[in-house]
Write an enzyme that holds these catalytic residues in place. Structure first.
Site, mmCIF file in Angstrom:
data_model
loop_
_atom_site.group_PDB
_atom_site.id
_atom_site.type_symbol
_atom_site.label_atom_id
_atom_site.label_comp_id
_atom_site.label_asym_id
_atom_site.label_seq_id
_atom_site.Cartn_x
_atom_site.Cartn_y
_atom_site.Cartn_z
ATOM 1 N N MET A 46 -7.107 8.129 -4.975
ATOM 2 C CA MET A 46 -6.125 7.322 -4.297
ATOM 3 C C MET A 46 -6.674 7.052 -2.922
ATOM 4 S SD MET A 46 -2.877 9.419 -5.542
ATOM 5 C CE MET A 46 -3.608 10.784 -4.735
ATOM 6 N N GLY A 47 -7.315 5.916 -2.757
ATOM 7 C CA GLY A 47 -7.844 5.534 -1.450
ATOM 8 C C GLY A 47 -6.763 5.874 -0.486
ATOM 9 N N THR A 48 -5.724 5.148 -0.515
ATOM 10 C CA THR A 48 -4.450 5.547 0.092
ATOM 11 C C THR A 48 -4.236 5.417 1.573
ATOM 12 O OG1 THR A 48 -4.278 7.250 -1.603
ATOM 13 C CG2 THR A 48 -2.759 7.404 0.211
ATOM 14 N N THR A 49 -2.950 5.145 1.847
ATOM 15 C CA THR A 49 -2.419 5.362 3.183
ATOM 16 C C THR A 49 -1.154 6.183 2.990
ATOM 17 O OG1 THR A 49 -3.131 3.152 3.771
ATOM 18 C CG2 THR A 49 -1.629 4.253 5.276
ATOM 19 N N GLY A 86 -6.653 4.780 4.632
ATOM 20 C CA GLY A 86 -5.993 3.782 5.474
ATOM 21 C C GLY A 86 -5.565 4.305 6.831
#
Lengths: 245, 233
Positions: B11-14, B143
């Site tokens: 989950m690259g994610t922010t 992120g």
């Protein structure tokens, strides 16, 4: 015919490391600690930064903690390992109190315990990634020492970790003397911390100074130092030599 | 450009957690990627641990799921034994225990947020390595790099619930604009003494940032709506 799970190069490295339990690299790190003996005990300074690689990610981390009644521990390096060391010391102090024999662990004993822990972990190739500074006063005797992540341990009148080794210790060698007053001690530490602020990329301008005497430990509120930028040479350094720095 | 569909789900994610006057607001994007492919464009990264404590997950999807599953299991037993809701601090410490003791194998950064009757709303950040840091607000995931400056400027103490949620939605939306590994919808979870509220903000409910255009159904709508010569220089 055997079925092998395809592993690319990166995972092969990661799997080998996962099999042998070892800390490979630090993630969230604290920078220098500087500490000196003075008239009434020990003064220790640290900033409140926790770096994540080159990012100054956390700006409210207390890297100096009181241990029992007689000691003050400062740590640089991986913060999670420092938090684990504090848990070990909690247990140590708890067991010490449970004896209920009027005796309590002094800085010499705590330093010795930490040295054993750090050295034994180093031998297992699974170090606690910290350099620790242990200061304290017990029965009128002032003590100041440090332990590194490979178990190198010694005592001295003034110590520093990380960048402080290179930037603060020369200042301390020149200007430290026995029986410093509290005010002179604080000014000396602040001189070191200011240089670190100028020259250490992972330093932040939010520091605490802790003092330990026979009475006990006090950690100051967080505060910032003024910095000086008004050298004439700073205003136009490349005038007459465009492109230089 | 190979898609590498066998790359681990990450989950690259922010992810974000913010305290306000009375509770916490947790926020996250919804993108789960396998290499360059978006495996799930509507994931829910804000996971329940107990009735009053949730965790935002980032990094390896598998690692974060298994850690939160174990902690949910431990907290369930803990709540039964304790006879009352678990505190946010205990939840954070259980996560820390797993994260620290398995630091060589796990690759997940987590933000634990919740409300309990002793400390009120609290946010604990647990980055790689297993450090626990109690913070008034926290961000994580790829992120978050784009949000340090934003939060330095925009976060204020003692916000209202509405202000806090708007801040979280704005921040996740800004991060999605610049981080390729974040995207999809913005999910928020608000936790306070009254309970838990889940909210959902699809892309079209968010304000537009720099170089972003109002979405249209088709070019044809633009051509028909505009006057003559819409394509002229």
């Amino acid at each position: 015919m055997t079925f092998t799970i395809p592993i690319d190069n990166g995972d092969a490295v990661k799997n080998a490391e996962a099999d042998s339990q070892r800390t490979l690299y630090p993630y969230v790190t604290g920078t220098s600690i500087v500490a000196i003996k003075y008239k009434d005990g020990v003064l220790m300074a640290s900033d409140m930064g926790g770096s994540y690689g080159s990012t100054l990610r956390y700006k409210n981390i207390e890297r100096m903690k009181a241990i029992g009644k007689h000691s003050l521990l400062g740590a640089s390096g991986e913060i999670s390992d420092f938090q684990e060391i504090l848990r070990y010391l909690d247990e140590l102090v708890l067991n010490d109190n449970m004896w209920d024999d009027g005796n309590s662990l002094g800085p010499k004993e705590v330093h010795n315990y930490l040295t054993r822990v750090m050295y034994n972990r180093r031998n297992k190739f699974n170090p606690l990634w910290n350099t620790l500074v242990l200061g304290g006063v017990k029965n009128g005797e002032t003590y100041l020492g440090m332990v590194s992540m490979i178990g190198v341990s010694f005592e001295d009148n003034h110590v520093a970790t990380g960048f402080g080794n290179h930037l603060a210790r020369p200042i301390l060698r020149d200007e430290w003397h026995a029986d410093l007053s509290f005010e002179d001690g604080v000014k000396l530490l602040e001189k070191c911390m200011r240089v670190l602020l100028y020259r250490d990329r992972s330093a932040i301008n939010k520091l605490q100074i802790a003092k330990i005497t026979e009475e006990g430990v006090t950690v100051s509120q967080p505060y910032s130092l003024k910095t000086f930028w008004e050298f004439k040479a700073f205003h136009n350094p490349t005038a007459g030599a465009e492109g230089s720095w | 450009m190979d898609l590498n569909l066998d790359a681990p789900h990450s989950m690259g994610t922010t992810i974000i957690g913010v305290t306000y006057n009375g509770g916490v607001v947790l926020g996250a994007d919804s993108r789960t990627s396998t290499g360059m492919y978006v495996a799930n464009r509507a994931s829910d990264k804000i996971t329940q641990l107990t009735d009053n404590v949730y965790v935002c997950r980032s990094g390896s999807a598998a690692d974060s799921q298994v850690v939160s599953d174990y902690v949910r299991y431990f907290l369930h037993q803990h709540t039964i034994q304790l006879g009352q809701p678990a505190t946010v601090k205990v939840s954070a410490n259980l996560i820390r225990m797993l994260a620290y003791n398995n630091k060589n194998m796990l690759q997940t950064g987590l933000i634990v947020g919740g409300w309990d009757k002793y400390e009120g709303g609290k946010i604990y950040g647990i980055p790689l390595g297993g450090t626990v840091v109690e913070q008034p607000f926290a961000s994580g995931g790829s992120g978050s790099s784009y949000l340090y400056g934003f939060f330095d400027q925009a976060w204020k103490e003692n916000m209202t619930k509405e202000e806090a949620e708007q801040l979280v939605v704005k921040a996740v939306s800004l991060a999605i604009a610049r981080d390729g590994a974040s995207g999809g919808v913005v999910r928020t979870v608000i936790i306070n003494s009254e309970g838990v509220t889940r909210n959902f903000y699809p892309g079209d409910k968010l304000q537009l940032w720099h170089e972003e255009l109002e979405p249209q159904n088709s070019l044809l709508d633009i051509l028909n709506a505009a006057g003559p010569e819409p394509m002229a220089m």
